[in-house]
Design a protein around this motif. Structure first.
Motif, PDB file in Angstrom:
ATOM      1  N   SER A   1       1.129  -1.340   0.128  1.00 48.27           N
ATOM      2  CA  SER A   1      -0.015  -0.414  -0.257  1.00 48.27           C
ATOM      3  C   SER A   1       1.093   1.154  -0.097  1.00 48.27           C
ATOM      4  N   SER A   2       2.308   1.144   0.290  1.00 51.28           N
ATOM      5  CA  SER A   2       2.932   2.819   0.130  1.00 51.28           C
ATOM      6  C   SER A   2       4.380   2.627  -1.243  1.00 51.28           C
ATOM      7  N   MET A   3       3.633   1.095  -1.957  1.00 50.78           N
ATOM      8  CA  MET A   3       4.540   1.813  -3.178  1.00 50.78           C
ATOM      9  C   MET A   3       4.502   2.314  -4.019  1.00 50.78           C
ATOM     10  N   THR A   4       2.444   2.780  -4.554  1.00 54.86           N
ATOM     11  CA  THR A   4       2.343   3.814  -5.520  1.00 54.86           C
ATOM     12  C   THR A   4       3.422   5.270  -5.030  1.00 54.86           C
ATOM     13  N   ARG A   5       2.863   5.245  -3.617  1.00 51.43           N
ATOM     14  CA  ARG A   5       3.136   7.299  -2.972  1.00 51.43           C
ATOM     15  C   ARG A   5       4.750   7.314  -2.659  1.00 51.43           C
ATOM     16  N   LEU A   6       4.997   5.966  -2.318  1.00 52.40           N
ATOM     17  CA  LEU A   6       7.364   6.504  -2.496  1.00 52.40           C
ATOM     18  C   LEU A   6       7.563   6.641  -3.902  1.00 52.40           C
ATOM     19  N   TYR A   7       6.459   5.642  -4.574  1.00 55.34           N
ATOM     20  CA  TYR A   7       7.384   6.062  -6.112  1.00 55.34           C
ATOM     21  C   TYR A   7       7.013   7.010  -6.505  1.00 55.34           C
ATOM     22  N   GLU A   8       6.269   7.874  -6.328  1.00 53.19           N
ATOM     23  CA  GLU A   8       5.895   8.888  -6.195  1.00 53.19           C
ATOM     24  C   GLU A   8       6.726  10.110  -5.794  1.00 53.19           C
ATOM     25  N   LEU A   9       6.793   9.826  -4.354  1.00 52.80           N
ATOM     26  CA  LEU A   9       8.034  10.785  -4.000  1.00 52.80           C
ATOM     27  C   LEU A   9       9.644  10.526  -4.510  1.00 52.80           C
ATOM     28  N   ALA A  10       9.616   9.238  -4.383  1.00 49.97           N
ATOM     29  CA  ALA A  10      11.111   8.951  -5.144  1.00 49.97           C
ATOM     30  C   ALA A  10      11.630  10.083  -6.453  1.00 49.97           C
ATOM     31  N   ARG A  11      10.537  10.050  -7.732  1.00 50.90           N
ATOM     32  CA  ARG A  11      11.054  10.265  -8.667  1.00 50.90           C
ATOM     33  C   ARG A  11      10.686  11.693  -8.634  1.00 50.90           C
ATOM     34  N   ARG A  12       9.934  12.266  -8.327  1.00 49.40           N
ATOM     35  CA  ARG A  12      10.301  14.142  -7.297  1.00 49.40           C
ATOM     36  C   ARG A  12      11.505  14.429  -6.459  1.00 49.40           C
ATOM     37  N   ALA A  13      11.989  13.471  -5.696  1.00 46.21           N
ATOM     38  CA  ALA A  13      13.371  14.236  -5.605  1.00 46.21           C
ATOM     39  C   ALA A  13      14.483  14.177  -6.795  1.00 46.21           C
ATOM     40  N   ALA A  14      14.448  12.045  -7.098  1.00 47.21           N
ATOM     41  CA  ALA A  14      15.766  12.640  -8.241  1.00 47.21           C
ATOM     42  C   ALA A  14      15.484  13.160  -9.688  1.00 47.21           C
ATOM     43  N   GLU A  15      13.735  13.856 -10.019  1.00 45.98           N
ATOM     44  CA  GLU A  15      13.746  14.796 -10.543  1.00 45.98           C
ATOM     45  C   GLU A  15      15.081  15.986  -9.792  1.00 45.98           C
ATOM     46  N   ARG A  16      14.891  16.429  -8.885  1.00 49.20           N
ATOM     47  CA  ARG A  16      15.443  17.871  -8.326  1.00 49.20           C
ATOM     48  C   ARG A  16      16.847  17.467  -8.414  1.00 49.20           C
ATOM     49  N   GLN A  17      17.455  16.064  -7.903  1.00 47.60           N
ATOM     50  CA  GLN A  17      19.060  15.966  -7.378  1.00 47.60           C
ATOM     51  C   GLN A  17      19.491  14.999  -8.280  1.00 47.60           C
ATOM     52  N   ILE A  18      18.917  14.616  -9.726  1.00 49.86           N
ATOM     53  CA  ILE A  18      20.010  13.531 -10.926  1.00 49.86           C
ATOM     54  C   ILE A  18      19.688  15.043 -11.612  1.00 49.86           C
ATOM     55  N   PRO A  19      21.010  15.825 -12.328  1.00 48.97           N
ATOM     56  CA  PRO A  19      20.908  16.204 -13.778  1.00 48.97           C
ATOM     57  C   PRO A  19      21.214  15.698 -14.591  1.00 48.97           C
ATOM     58  N   ILE A  20      19.901  16.597 -15.593  1.00 40.13           N
ATOM     59  CA  ILE A  20      19.318  15.942 -16.863  1.00 40.13           C
ATOM     60  C   ILE A  20      20.698  16.470 -17.825  1.00 40.13           C
ATOM     61  N   THR A  21      21.629  15.403 -18.526  1.00 38.11           N
ATOM     62  CA  THR A  21      22.357  15.658 -19.706  1.00 38.11           C
ATOM     63  C   THR A  21      22.328  15.611 -20.992  1.00 38.11           C
TER      64      THR A  21
END
Length: 90
Positions: A70-90
């Motif tokens: 039951s936590s997977m969808t919410r964790l995925y969304e939070l992780a996706r947003r964190a990755a967007e902010r922290q990983i530079p797109i080259t």
């Protein structure tokens, strides 16, 4: 730690004072792959500061049980947003 030892990590993680971040160490002789790591801290202050998410203590308690389906969808969304902010797109 194993991923860092086998690869070239663009965003190395400090492990401790004895090991360091393994950025200059590969156990395979040469890096086998490249990867980016990012942080998702399941703490209310961090989530508010980094993702502008107001997550209450009960939801945090549930999210920390990462084996719960039951936590997977919410964790995925939070992780996706964190990755967007922290990983530079080259």
């Amino acid at each position: 730690m194993l991923m860092q030892a086998l690869s070239r990590n663009v965003t190395p993680w400090w492990i401790n004072s004895e090991i360091g971040d393994l950025s200059d160490t590969t156990i395979a002789g040469a890096p086998l792959f490249t990867f980016y790591r990012y942080n998702l801290m399941l703490e209310s202050k961090w989530l508010m500061h980094e993702l502008q998410e107001d997550v209450k203590w009960l939801e945090l308690y549930r999210l920390r049980d990462i084996a719960s389906p039951s936590s997977m969808t919410r964790l995925y969304e939070l992780a996706r947003r964190a990755a967007e902010r922290q990983i530079p797109i080259t």
